[in-house]
Structures are given as C-alpha cells and as structure tokens.
Design a protein around this motif. Structure first.
Motif, PDB file in Angstrom:
ATOM      1  N   UNK A 184       0.833  -1.206   0.000  1.00 17.32           N
ATOM      2  CA  UNK A 184       0.000   0.000   0.000  1.00 17.32           C
ATOM      3  C   UNK A 184       0.863   1.250   0.000  1.00 17.32           C
ATOM      4  N   UNK A 185       1.937   1.197   0.774  1.00 18.39           N
ATOM      5  CA  UNK A 185       2.840   2.339   0.827  1.00 18.39           C
ATOM      6  C   UNK A 185       3.525   2.519  -0.525  1.00 18.39           C
ATOM      7  N   UNK A 186       3.935   1.394  -1.110  1.00 18.08           N
ATOM      8  CA  UNK A 186       4.696   1.460  -2.360  1.00 18.08           C
ATOM      9  C   UNK A 186       3.816   1.861  -3.542  1.00 18.08           C
ATOM     10  N   UNK A 187       2.644   1.224  -3.643  1.00 19.19           N
ATOM     11  CA  UNK A 187       1.793   1.517  -4.803  1.00 19.19           C
ATOM     12  C   UNK A 187       1.107   2.850  -4.565  1.00 19.19           C
ATOM     13  N   UNK A 188       1.444   3.816  -5.378  1.00 20.38           N
ATOM     14  CA  UNK A 188       0.861   5.150  -5.179  1.00 20.38           C
ATOM     15  C   UNK A 188       0.796   5.889  -6.496  1.00 20.38           C
ATOM     16  N   UNK A 189       0.780   7.202  -6.389  1.00 24.83           N
ATOM     17  CA  UNK A 189       0.693   8.021  -7.605  1.00 24.83           C
ATOM     18  C   UNK A 189       1.896   7.752  -8.496  1.00 24.83           C
ATOM     19  N   UNK A 190       3.007   7.361  -7.854  1.00 28.34           N
ATOM     20  CA  UNK A 190       4.229   7.047  -8.590  1.00 28.34           C
ATOM     21  C   UNK A 190       4.008   5.950  -9.626  1.00 28.34           C
ATOM     22  N   UNK A 191       3.160   4.974  -9.297  1.00 32.73           N
ATOM     23  CA  UNK A 191       2.965   3.845 -10.207  1.00 32.73           C
ATOM     24  C   UNK A 191       2.085   4.197 -11.403  1.00 32.73           C
TER      25      UNK A 191
ATOM     26  N   UNK B 199      -0.073  14.998 -17.250  1.00 32.88           N
ATOM     27  CA  UNK B 199      -0.590  13.711 -17.700  1.00 32.88           C
ATOM     28  C   UNK B 199      -1.800  13.291 -16.857  1.00 32.88           C
ATOM     29  N   UNK B 200      -1.657  13.385 -15.556  1.00 32.68           N
ATOM     30  CA  UNK B 200      -2.706  12.882 -14.663  1.00 32.68           C
ATOM     31  C   UNK B 200      -3.944  13.758 -14.623  1.00 32.68           C
ATOM     32  N   UNK B 201      -3.749  15.061 -14.568  1.00 32.63           N
ATOM     33  CA  UNK B 201      -4.893  15.928 -14.263  1.00 32.63           C
ATOM     34  C   UNK B 201      -5.374  16.770 -15.443  1.00 32.63           C
ATOM     35  N   UNK B 202      -4.649  16.741 -16.550  1.00 35.43           N
ATOM     36  CA  UNK B 202      -5.082  17.523 -17.710  1.00 35.43           C
ATOM     37  C   UNK B 202      -5.347  16.608 -18.907  1.00 35.43           C
TER      38      UNK B 202
ATOM     39  N   UNK C 188     -14.413   8.433 -13.070  1.00 31.20           N
ATOM     40  CA  UNK C 188     -14.624   8.235 -11.631  1.00 31.20           C
ATOM     41  C   UNK C 188     -13.741   7.093 -11.120  1.00 31.20           C
ATOM     42  N   UNK C 189     -13.778   5.947 -11.836  1.00 35.03           N
ATOM     43  CA  UNK C 189     -13.000   4.789 -11.386  1.00 35.03           C
ATOM     44  C   UNK C 189     -11.505   5.109 -11.344  1.00 35.03           C
ATOM     45  N   UNK C 190     -11.045   5.814 -12.348  1.00 36.16           N
ATOM     46  CA  UNK C 190      -9.613   6.138 -12.423  1.00 36.16           C
ATOM     47  C   UNK C 190      -9.174   7.005 -11.245  1.00 36.16           C
ATOM     48  N   UNK C 191      -9.941   8.055 -10.962  1.00 41.21           N
ATOM     49  CA  UNK C 191      -9.507   8.937  -9.872  1.00 41.21           C
ATOM     50  C   UNK C 191      -9.754   8.311  -8.500  1.00 41.21           C
TER      51      UNK C 191
ATOM     52  N   UNK D 258      -7.103  14.172  -6.336  1.00 43.18           N
ATOM     53  CA  UNK D 258      -7.678  12.934  -6.895  1.00 43.18           C
ATOM     54  C   UNK D 258      -9.100  12.727  -6.367  1.00 43.18           C
ATOM     55  N   UNK D 259      -9.256  12.938  -5.058  1.00 44.34           N
ATOM     56  CA  UNK D 259     -10.585  12.733  -4.475  1.00 44.34           C
ATOM     57  C   UNK D 259     -11.579  13.742  -5.052  1.00 44.34           C
ATOM     58  N   UNK D 260     -11.128  14.956  -5.238  1.00 42.68           N
ATOM     59  CA  UNK D 260     -11.961  16.019  -5.798  1.00 42.68           C
ATOM     60  C   UNK D 260     -12.411  15.647  -7.214  1.00 42.68           C
ATOM     61  N   UNK D 261     -11.484  15.172  -8.039  1.00 39.90           N
ATOM     62  CA  UNK D 261     -11.828  14.767  -9.408  1.00 39.90           C
ATOM     63  C   UNK D 261     -12.803  13.581  -9.379  1.00 39.90           C
ATOM     64  N   UNK D 262     -12.527  12.600  -8.488  1.00 40.48           N
ATOM     65  CA  UNK D 262     -13.408  11.426  -8.413  1.00 40.48           C
ATOM     66  C   UNK D 262     -14.818  11.878  -8.072  1.00 40.48           C
TER      67      UNK D 262
END
Ligand code: PFF
Length: 520
Positions: free
Chosen positions: A21-28, A322-325, A342-345, A116-120
C-alpha cells in the motif's frame, strides 16, 4: 488506545499488503508512465530493472531486516533503530531523515491526494466540466490548484478543494489513530485488492479501445502500446536511447520513489513484525506487487489510452499534466467516460491514501517511544506540524514552486542521503554478515550469497554514482532558484527549520533512552 511499543501486525499478509500500500501510489500510475514514455518505454525498462535488482530490492531487504531487528529491541523509528545498530553518540541524529522525509513528503502528497478525491467526486456526481479542448483543462487545473497566484486557494472560490484537503487530512489522522491493525492493516487489506480490481477493469477497457476515431487510423491501440514500449524510434536506435545518462538517473529515482525505499517507512513497518516472521519473501512479494502495478497496470493504461484519443502530440511527460489535464480530456472522448473517469480517480485516491498513511507512522512511533507521549498527543503534535507544512504549500501555490522545491530537497535529495546512511550503518557498521544472518531468521526463502557483495559494494557505489550525477545535473539550477525566487528560499528555510526541530526532539528522546538505559 494501545501504545505503539506493544503493537504488532495482525498477520504477515497484513504487513505485506501495508508495505504494498505504501509502495503503490501516484508514482505507479502517473509518474512511471510519464517517465517510460519519455525514454522510449522499452529502453527505459533496462535501467529500471537494473536499479530494481541492484538498488531497490537489496535496500528493501536491508530495511525489512534492520526494521525487524530494531523492533525486537523495542524501537520502531529510524533514530531509535540506528542507535541500536551503531552504538555511537551521533547515530540517532543520523536517523532524523527517517522522520523528516516521510513527514515532509506528507505535507504536499496530501494535496495531490485531495485533487484525486476532488476529481473522483466531480465525475461521480457528473459535474466534471466538459471542455472539448486541451487549453480549457489547463485553465481548470491551474485555477483550482492556485497556480496563478500565491494565497489564492484561500479565497471563497476555492472552498471545495480546501474541503477535500481537510477531509483527506482527517481521514489519514483517523486511520493512524486507530492503530496498526485496525487502521493501517485494515485499510490496506481492503484498499489493495480493490485497487487491483479497479485497475484491471480500466485496463480491460483500454485494451479494447481499438481505433476509436476512424478519421485518425494511426491512433490505434497497437500503435499506443508501441509508442509506450518500443525500444527504438524512427529517430533513435535502441543503443542510442540506451546511452542516455539522464534516463539511468530517472530510472533509479523512480525505483526509490516507487518502492518506498530510502524513506524510513519500511523500517518502521517491519519493526512491528514478530521475531520469526519472514522478511525476505515478504519484502520480495511487496516489491513484486509494486512492480506489477507499475509496469503491467500503470504502464498499459495511462499512455496507450491517451495515445488512441489524442495521438502522440497530446501526450505530455509532466506528471501533473498527464494525470490531471490529459486524462480528463481522454475520458471526455471515451464512451461512458464519466464512469471510467470516476473509477480512475478513485483508484488514484486509494493508491495515494495507502501511501500517505505510511508517511505518518514513523513520526508517531518516534513520539511514542522517544518523547513518551500517548497516541492522542502524538497525533495532535503530528497534525500540528503537518498542518503548518501543508498550509505553507497551499499558500505558496504560484507555479507550484513550494511543492516542487519541497519535493526536490526532501523527496529526492533527502532520500538519496538517507539511503546512503542506511547502507553505511546497516551493511558496513552493523555488518553485512550479521544482516544476512538476521534476514534468514524465520525466512521462507534464501537470498543468494552474492547479494552480500551487492549490498556492501554494488548498491552503495551505484547509489553514489547516481546521487553525485544527479547533484551535478540538478543542484546548480535549484541553487540559482534559491537566489532568484522568494518562495524557493522560504521553502528551503522551512525544510532547514523542520530538520532542526526534529534534531532537537531527538536530543530529548536520546536523553530519555539513556535514562532508561534502553537498547544499547
Ligand atoms: N511509493 C509511493 C508512490 O509510488 O506514489 C510514494 C511514497 C510512499 C513516498 C511513502 C513516500 C513514502 F514515505
């Protein structure tokens, strides 16, 4: 509420999922695809796997091993653990980075988590703005993040994003307050399987996109995958792309960031293991899970999806772009894009929160074992410190200079230094033979003996080469920004203050430990 001193993980799978959980993040999901696309994906995988095998995995084994060892002696924070590995006056102070790095990263990571939560949320309720064009997305992003002007996020137009930041804050603190088993372990046990499930659904969608716009036949899935993964391009051969020193640095940096090694986080998590809980297979499993999420999921979703809808020209390698635009633009064009948006964010949010909680535990452990505070006081103290830092980053929002500088000094510079110190204390002072023997207590698999040599010589040399080249390449421009940009200067000053603050706390903790005659 249980004190962290007596806490232990509920199960081995629980801790493996927590580390994953710590490792898998926005970085991935956004950092990796951006980098891989920039360096002709297929070629990038070579320095990437090199760094994984010679830096990431050996240092992860080391962190898991010294963490569990420290835990047996009653320590759960890097300063405490360094103290027992090396009986020297300065050793606990060298561990201050194990507090500064995760706490400092938390201060800005939480903002991105809130985006991310805001976009979701906007996709969920169907109010994500439709712009039919790239620039409008940039406008939307620069507006709500306050990139145009400092202080602007505090005016009334920005109430929603402030609300989401606060919500993420409270959620993180609440999870930590619930403790290791009921908080971190529970969230990871739910979050990680859910995250894989959502990612697989999105991947299924992306791999069946075909050629969505027949006016652009070259924008098809196969070309999208090729764009991401082909080692050679029409302009450059494979060997030419491989000779790029920048790419080797970026790959090593990505391995650190992505695996959460060099942060002081794994040491703390591993310190709650039981004496004979396996560390070698657990470390390897969490690293494998992270690599799978990064290469097979992150690597197949983001760029190919952007390619089939926007073509090569529409793809940027900047993480935020890439992520937000770019991606909202893609969802606008995709059939039932609102659902996938929704699923992505949501996926990004889950990935982010399981990472951000891991950044809090090291400081909580330190307050409890060093300053003897109870859980409630520790959380209040940490909330206060992180709130100041986050308010600082939220206020100095212009061009995200504060965020970028914090990431430079703490999130990159700090990691390299901490990883170097860990190797010196672990593999050289405590000794690679002892680490090797300790790692095999209760282990379910064996580490090939050659890795003793790798950990002692190869990893530190590799690390130093990467660190020095990185300094040579980046430091001058950041030093120059310190002279020209006030926010950059403030940020640097803030990082120095935070470091002094942690060092002073370690002075106090060290006194307490001496009084108790604990550990050494
Ligand atoms: N590994 C996380 C990612 O890939 O997004 C980031 C991270 C986790 C950074 C934990 C720092 C940390 F302490």
């Amino acid at each position: 509420m249980q004190s962290s001193k007596k806490e232990k993980w509920g199960s081995l799978i629980g801790v493996v999922l927590a580390v994953m959980g710590s490792a898998i993040g926005l970085g991935n999901f956004i950092r990796f695809p951006g980098l891989a696309a920039k360096y002709e994906g297929g070629t990038f995988m070579i320095p990437y796997f090199f760094a994984l095998i010679f830096l990431g995995i050996p240092i992860a084994w080391l962190e898991w091993t010294i963490g569990r060892y420290g835990g047996q002696k009653g320590f759960h924070s890097t300063p405490g653990i360094f103290r027992i590995l090396w009986n020297n006056r300065i050793s606990p102070y060298l561990g201050f980075l194990g507090l500064l790095v995760p706490v400092g990263i938390f201060m800005y990571y939480i903002l991105i988590e809130a985006w991310c939560l805001y976009y979701a949320y906007l996709y969920l309720i169907g109010t994500f703005p439709l712009f039919q064009g790239g620039n409008a997305y940039i406008e939307f992003f620069t507006n709500f993040t306050g990139m145009k002007q400092d202080g602007i996020v505090f005016d009334s137009n920005h109430t929603p994003i402030l609300f989401f930041i606060l919500l993420c804050y409270l959620l993180n603190m609440w999870i930590i307050y619930r403790g290791l088993v009921k908080g971190i372990e529970m969230i990871s046990k739910i979050g990680i399987p859910l995250l894989f499930l959502i990612a697989l659904i999105i991947l299924g969608r992306v791999l069946t996109l075909g050629t969505p716009d027949l006016n652009y036949p070259e924008r098809n899935l196969l070309n999208g995958l090729g764009f991401m993964w082909n080692p050679a391009t029409s302009e450059k051969s494979f060997i030419e792309s491989l000779m790029n020193a920048d790419m080797w640095l970026a790959a090593a940096g990505q391995i650190f960031f992505s695996l959460s090694v060099g942060f002081g986080v794994i040491i703390t998590y591993a310190s709650y293991l039981k004496k004979n809980d396996d560390v070698i297979l657990s470390a390897s499993t969490s690293a494998a899970g992270n690599t799978f999420a990064e290469v097979a999921l992150g690597g197949l979703i983001t760029i190919p999806a952007a390619f089939v809808f926007l073509g090569k020209e529409g793809i940027s390698d900047s993480v935020f772009q890439l992520g937000f635009i770019t991606l909202p633009h893609v969802f606008e064009k995709m059939p039932i894009g609102q659902l996938f948006g929704f699923l992505w964010f949501l996926l990004l949010f889950i990935a982010a929160i399981t990472s951000s909680i891991s950044m809090l535990q090291p400081a909580i452990a330190f307050f409890e074992e060093g300053l003897k505070t109870n859980r409630r006081t520790s959380i209040s103290l940490l909330s206060f410190i992180t709130l100041i830092g986050s308010l600082f980053v939220i206020y100095f929002s212009k061009d995200l200079v504060a965020l970028d500088n914090m990431d430079f000094w703490i999130g990159t510079f700090g990691i390299y230094v901490l990883a170097t110190i860990q190797i010196i204390i672990g593999a050289w002072i405590f000794g690679v033979d002892k680490v090797y023997e300790e790692a095999h207590k209760g282990s379910l698999i064996k580490i090939p003996k050659i890795f003793k040599f790798v950990i002692k010589y190869v990893s530190p040399s590799y690390l130093l080469i990467v660190f020095i080249s990185w300094l040579y390449q980046k430091l001058p421009s950041y030093i120059q920004t310190l002279q020209t940009n006030t926010t950059a200067r403030f940020t640097f000053f803030f990082v120095v203050l935070l470091s002094i603050f942690f060092i002073l706390l370690i002075v106090q903790a060290n006194r307490n430990w001496k009084k108790e005659n604990k550990g050494v």
